[in-house]
Design an enzyme around this catalytic site. Sequence first.
Site, PDB file in Angstrom:
ATOM      1  N   SER A 110       0.844  -1.194   0.000  1.00 58.24           N
ATOM      2  CA  SER A 110       0.000   0.000   0.000  1.00 58.24           C
ATOM      3  C   SER A 110       0.873   1.236   0.000  1.00 58.24           C
ATOM      4  O   SER A 110       2.035   1.213   0.411  1.00 58.24           O
ATOM      5  CB  SER A 110      -0.899   0.010   1.234  1.00 58.24           C
ATOM      6  OG  SER A 110      -0.107   0.235   2.387  1.00 58.24           O
ATOM      7  N   LYS A 111       0.288   2.301  -0.479  1.00 56.36           N
ATOM      8  CA  LYS A 111       1.040   3.550  -0.571  1.00 56.36           C
ATOM      9  C   LYS A 111       1.432   4.032   0.831  1.00 56.36           C
ATOM     10  O   LYS A 111       2.507   4.566   1.042  1.00 56.36           O
ATOM     11  CB  LYS A 111       0.188   4.609  -1.272  1.00 56.36           C
ATOM     12  CG  LYS A 111       1.012   5.730  -1.873  1.00 56.36           C
ATOM     13  CD  LYS A 111       0.186   6.543  -2.828  1.00 56.36           C
ATOM     14  CE  LYS A 111       1.036   7.569  -3.548  1.00 56.36           C
ATOM     15  NZ  LYS A 111       0.233   8.295  -4.540  1.00 56.36           N
ATOM     16  N   ARG A 112       0.525   3.793   1.765  1.00 58.71           N
ATOM     17  CA  ARG A 112       0.768   4.263   3.131  1.00 58.71           C
ATOM     18  C   ARG A 112       2.027   3.601   3.706  1.00 58.71           C
ATOM     19  O   ARG A 112       2.863   4.250   4.328  1.00 58.71           O
ATOM     20  CB  ARG A 112      -0.452   3.905   3.993  1.00 58.71           C
ATOM     21  CG  ARG A 112      -0.467   4.530   5.362  1.00 58.71           C
ATOM     22  CD  ARG A 112      -1.804   4.279   6.053  1.00 58.71           C
ATOM     23  NE  ARG A 112      -2.166   2.857   6.066  1.00 58.71           N
ATOM     24  CZ  ARG A 112      -1.674   1.971   6.922  1.00 58.71           C
ATOM     25  NH1 ARG A 112      -0.798   2.336   7.843  1.00 58.71           N
ATOM     26  NH2 ARG A 112      -2.053   0.711   6.868  1.00 58.71           N
ATOM     27  N   LYS A 113       2.172   2.296   3.443  1.00 59.93           N
ATOM     28  CA  LYS A 113       3.314   1.581   4.028  1.00 59.93           C
ATOM     29  C   LYS A 113       4.548   1.599   3.127  1.00 59.93           C
ATOM     30  O   LYS A 113       5.671   1.550   3.609  1.00 59.93           O
ATOM     31  CB  LYS A 113       2.930   0.119   4.285  1.00 59.93           C
ATOM     32  CG  LYS A 113       2.276  -0.075   5.636  1.00 59.93           C
ATOM     33  CD  LYS A 113       1.912  -1.523   5.842  1.00 59.93           C
ATOM     34  CE  LYS A 113       3.073  -2.351   6.415  1.00 59.93           C
ATOM     35  NZ  LYS A 113       2.613  -3.727   6.675  1.00 59.93           N
TER      36      LYS A 113
ATOM     37  N   GLY B 154       5.038   3.702   0.277  1.00 61.86           N
ATOM     38  CA  GLY B 154       5.422   4.957  -0.355  1.00 61.86           C
ATOM     39  C   GLY B 154       5.199   5.020  -1.851  1.00 61.86           C
ATOM     40  O   GLY B 154       4.479   4.216  -2.437  1.00 61.86           O
TER      41      GLY B 154
END
Length: 251
Positions: free
Chosen positions: A242-245, A247
């Site tokens: 995921s983008k959150r984890k 980047g």
Amino acid sequence: MSDVRVRFAPSPTGYLHIGSARTALYNWLYARKTGGKMILRIEDTDAERSTQESLDTILEGLKWLGLDWDIGPYYQSAHIGEHAEAAKKLLLSGSAYRCFCTKEELEKKREGGAEFGYDGTCRKLSEAQSREKADAGIPFVVRFKTPKDEGAVVFEDMVYGRIEKAHKDIEDFIVLRSDGSPLYLLSNVVDDIRDGITHVIRGQDGLGNTPRQVLIYTALGAKIPTFAHLPLTLDSQKAKISKRKHGEAVA
Ligand code: GLU
């Protein structure tokens, strides 16, 4: 030449996620390997979340990856009328029914500890009763009439193998809202039928929709395509990417 037709059907509601890029890659590889056709269909019916900017980044991403397509881009929003027509066809053939229950009534049933799914109140209306209410201008949604028997929807997924879902575990799901707009689940099937898709290769998150979609194909008298659901893309720790984890690399 082969009659294989696959499609990549992104929703332009964000950047091109690495998982979607992989879905595109598998579709592309399958089309190229079989000499079939790859269709690009933009599923832009979520007008609130779809943006031109997302669409541009998705198209750029595909080009950057060297993944070309043979037909399209088609836009799902251009076919909403057909999707609603299909709901009417289901209604006429008796595969669906009008449901006049209001949100408040449905909530009350749920709070009252109603069993799984819609309780079928409006399924019991006769055609004459249903017509009468509709003619009186009472708003209604259209619900699919899931078979009420011991049977199951069964299909063979190219990746996951045999999938079986009991009819009793599939509620009478909505295919058309009271404002006349079709549900995504239906639009997606109608588009795949029109586009002559032979193999639906998509992310694993689509698997939850498939049993209901198989029911729709059957009710519309269409041939059921072969399904191939691709597992989630995971990192080396087996965590969902995921983008959150992870980047920027995800996009
Ligand atoms: N528009 C859907 C998505 O982006 C595609 C679903 C499908 O391929 O059937 O998740």
